[in-house]
Each structure stands twice: as structure tokens, then as C-alpha cells.
Design an enzyme around this catalytic site. Structure first.
Site, PDB file in Angstrom:
ATOM      1  N   ASP A  12     -14.995 -25.088  27.286  1.00 45.39           N
ATOM      2  CA  ASP A  12     -15.492 -24.290  26.159  1.00 45.39           C
ATOM      3  C   ASP A  12     -16.341 -25.216  25.298  1.00 45.39           C
ATOM      4  O   ASP A  12     -16.312 -26.437  25.458  1.00 45.39           O
ATOM      5  CB  ASP A  12     -14.290 -23.751  25.349  1.00 45.39           C
ATOM      6  N   SER A  13     -17.056 -24.618  24.353  1.00 52.52           N
ATOM      7  CA  SER A  13     -17.825 -25.429  23.418  1.00 52.52           C
ATOM      8  C   SER A  13     -16.903 -26.264  22.522  1.00 52.52           C
ATOM      9  O   SER A  13     -17.338 -27.249  21.942  1.00 52.52           O
ATOM     10  CB  SER A  13     -18.664 -24.508  22.535  1.00 52.52           C
ATOM     11  N   CYS A  75     -15.754 -19.682  27.573  1.00 54.86           N
ATOM     12  CA  CYS A  75     -16.607 -19.557  26.389  1.00 54.86           C
ATOM     13  C   CYS A  75     -17.560 -18.413  26.688  1.00 54.86           C
ATOM     14  O   CYS A  75     -18.234 -18.418  27.731  1.00 54.86           O
ATOM     15  CB  CYS A  75     -17.370 -20.861  26.190  1.00 54.86           C
ATOM     16  N   GLU A 155     -11.642 -20.821  11.962  1.00 59.71           N
ATOM     17  CA  GLU A 155     -11.426 -22.267  11.987  1.00 59.71           C
ATOM     18  C   GLU A 155     -10.984 -22.807  10.633  1.00 59.71           C
ATOM     19  O   GLU A 155     -10.276 -23.795  10.555  1.00 59.71           O
ATOM     20  CB  GLU A 155     -12.692 -22.981  12.471  1.00 59.71           C
ATOM     21  N   CYS A 187     -15.716 -13.237  22.251  1.00 58.88           N
ATOM     22  CA  CYS A 187     -15.744 -14.638  21.817  1.00 58.88           C
ATOM     23  C   CYS A 187     -14.319 -15.152  21.931  1.00 58.88           C
ATOM     24  O   CYS A 187     -13.371 -14.446  21.558  1.00 58.88           O
ATOM     25  CB  CYS A 187     -16.232 -14.739  20.368  1.00 58.88           C
ATOM     26  N   HIS A 189     -12.708 -17.205  20.288  1.00 60.74           N
ATOM     27  CA  HIS A 189     -11.966 -17.406  19.039  1.00 60.74           C
ATOM     28  C   HIS A 189     -11.240 -16.129  18.595  1.00 60.74           C
ATOM     29  O   HIS A 189     -10.246 -16.183  17.884  1.00 60.74           O
ATOM     30  CB  HIS A 189     -12.912 -17.775  17.899  1.00 60.74           C
TER      31      HIS A 189
HETATM   32  N1  DGL Z   1     -16.450 -20.421  22.205  1.00 64.47           N
HETATM   33  C1  DGL Z   1     -17.611 -19.734  21.701  1.00 64.47           C
HETATM   34  C2  DGL Z   1     -17.706 -18.353  22.379  1.00 64.47           C
HETATM   35  O1  DGL Z   1     -16.763 -17.856  22.989  1.00 64.47           O
HETATM   36  C3  DGL Z   1     -17.557 -19.575  20.213  1.00 64.47           C
HETATM   37  C4  DGL Z   1     -17.801 -20.864  19.459  1.00 64.47           C
HETATM   38  C5  DGL Z   1     -19.209 -21.384  19.587  1.00 64.47           C
HETATM   39  O2  DGL Z   1     -20.151 -20.727  19.136  1.00 64.47           O
HETATM   40  O3  DGL Z   1     -19.358 -22.451  20.170  1.00 64.47           O
HETATM   41  O4  DGL Z   1     -18.742 -17.750  22.314  1.00 64.47           O
END
Ligand code: DGL
Length: 268
Positions: A12-13, A75, A155, A187, A189
Site C-alpha cells: 500500500d502507499s 491500495c 489518520e 479506499c 482507509h
Molecule cells: N491507500 C490509499 C488508497 O486506498 C489511500 C491513501 C493514499 O492516498 O495514499 O487509495
């Protein structure tokens, strides 16, 4: 080497993909995982597709070097921008799964009339959900909205309070969503605020949380390829490209328990 015993590679990012890693461990506690969070480059949600492809390629090479038996792109922004690219590059040699295709399959099994999608700017701008649902379920109308404030809000720990409720209301009271039967959390999150979103819709809208849908697809893939692991000797590793106390704290929120984040430089 025994493929069964090798870990599932997840990236993931940042630490949001830990919601998916957590769902996988809940369903398959005998699997080991090697997780890579590209905390040095987050957020991906505001980056170009080209840059996300570049980062993702390097991460997949790294995870394969860690003997990952399959790769899961945990992600949505990377799934929307880099899945096809990674599939072309690595698909002959390993199994690559994204977090979007399993959700599209699920939607096609439900015959919804109208559904909504929320996600980062990158994911929504890609139009990937609309395009894929139009191919699989042309009878389903899809409306989508970028909800970029949700990531920093979560976050920063605004989850069960007036601030988060106001932001949720500000986005989701958009007329677009009138009459939706389901809402895709596009997403990684967003599962953290799943219940508040559900409450906003008076529990009348089905909330589609990709972490749950994806983990059962991962289990099916492992079983079909006979590479599932039921070992008691699991070895999970959580690697990040940048480490701060803040990441440690929020990793706990996403994985629902304390984990050891190891800083690993794969860029130099
Ligand atoms: N993990 C990213 C997603 O699912 C969200 C966080 C980011 O923008 O890096 O799109």
C-alpha cells in the site's frame, strides 16, 4: 522452496492497506504476510498514474525478492493506476490481485440498480469502478465522489466524533447518492469509518468494504493453486519506506494491534 510456506506479499502507499492485511490474517491465521507500506511516498491518491506505476513496480520486485507467493495491491489508488501495468510486467511469473476486481465481481452478483463509490482523487478520476461495472453489470448505475478529507481525518484520529460526523455528512449528503442501495468504500482507509458511514445512511445502504471481499478471494486463489498454508509457524513482517512514531501509532489503529514496523530502504 515450498511455495505454501512463503508469505503473501501485500503493499500500500502507507499503513491503510493494513485493514486488508488484517482481514487476511483474520480469515487465514496460518498464512504469513510480508507487508510493504510506501510511507516515504504517500499519499498515492494525489499522484499521477505514471509515478504510481513506477513506485509499484519497484515494490513488487522487492516483495518477490522476499519470496512472496502472490502479490496483493492493498491500495485502491495503486489498483486503479497500476494493476494492468503490473499484470503485464509480472503476471506471467506470479499471481497479482488488486482490491478492485473482487469488488466488481461481488457487485455483479447482486444486481443493484444504483450504487455509489467513494475514494481518493486518483481512484475516482480514473473512473475505474464505473468502467468495470459497466462491463460486468450494465444495468447498475454508478455514481462516484472523491472524498479526500477522509484519509487525513482518519489518520488524525477523528473517527467517532463531531468532526468526523460533519465531514461524513458534508460529503455523503451529496444528491448524487440519493437512492443508492450500496456504497463501495474505494479506499483502504475507509473501513475504519465503516460504521459511521452506515449510520449516516440509517443502516439502509449496504456498505461494501473491499478488505472483507478481497480476503475471501485471496483464500480462494490460494486454495485453487494449492498453495494455502495452515502452519502454526507464522512470520509476519511489516516494512515501511519511512518510519515515524506517528506511523507506528496509526498502524495500530489499522491492524487493530501493536505491530513492529521495520524501516526498509528499497529506493536507493
Ligand atoms: N491507500 C490509499 C488508497 O486506498 C489511500 C491513501 C493514499 O492516498 O495514499 O487509495
Amino acid at each position: 522452496m515450498d511455495l505454501k510456506r512463503q508469505p503473501i506479499g501485500i503493499f500500500d502507499s502507507g499503513v491503510g492497506g493494513l485493514t486488508v492485511a488484517h482481514a487476511i490474517k483474520q480469515l487465514m491465521p496460518g498464512e504469513s504476510i510480508v507487508y510493504f507500506g510506501d510511507t516515504a511516498h504517500l499519499p498515492y491518491g494525489d499522484k499521477s498514474a505514471e509515478l504510481i506505476c513506477q513506485y509499484s513496480e519497484k515494490i513488487v520486485e522487492f516483495l518477490l525478492g522476499q519470496n512472496a507467493k502472490m502479490i496483493l495491491i492493498a491500495c485502491n489508488s495503486a489498483s486503479a493506476s497500476a494493476y494492468d501495468y503490473l499484470q503485464k510486467k509480472f503476471g506471467k511469473d506470479t499471481i497479482i490481485l488488486d482490491v478492485i476486481s473482487p469488488v466488481i465481481e461481488y457487485v455483479s452478483s447482486r444486481n443493484f440498480k444504483k450504487i455509489g463509490v467513494i475514494g481518493t482523487k486518483r481512484t475516482i478520476a480514473s473512473g475505474v469502478y464505473e468502467k468495470m461495472i459497466a462491463l460486468k453489470s450494465p444495468e447498475t448505475k454508478v455514481v462516484s465522489l472523491a472524498t479526500p478529507l477522509f484519509v487525513p481525518m482518519i489518520e488524525e484520529g477523528f473517527i467517532f466524533d463531531d468532526i468526523s460526523n460533519q465531514i461524513i455528512r458534508a460529503y455523503l449528503s451529496n444528491q448524487l447518492f440519493e437512492g443508492i442501495e450500496a456504497l463501495i468504500l474505494g479506499c483502504t482507509h475507509y473501513p475504519i469509518i465503516r460504521n459511521q458511514i452506515s449510520k449516516f445512511f440509517d443502516f439502509r445502504v449496504e456498505i461494501i468494504d473491499s478488505s472483507r471481499v478481497v480476503s475471501s478471494v485471496v483464500r480462494d486463489i490460494l486454495q485453487k493453486n494449492n498453495i494455502q498454508n495452515d502452519s502454526r509457524l507464522v512470520n509476519d513482517r511489516f516494512l515501511v519506506s519511512d518510519y515515524t512514531e506517528y506511523f507506528r501509532k496509526i498502524a495500530r489503529l489499522f491492524f487493530e494491534k501493536e505491530i513492529n514496523l521495520e524501516k526498509t530502504d528499497i529506493w536507493s
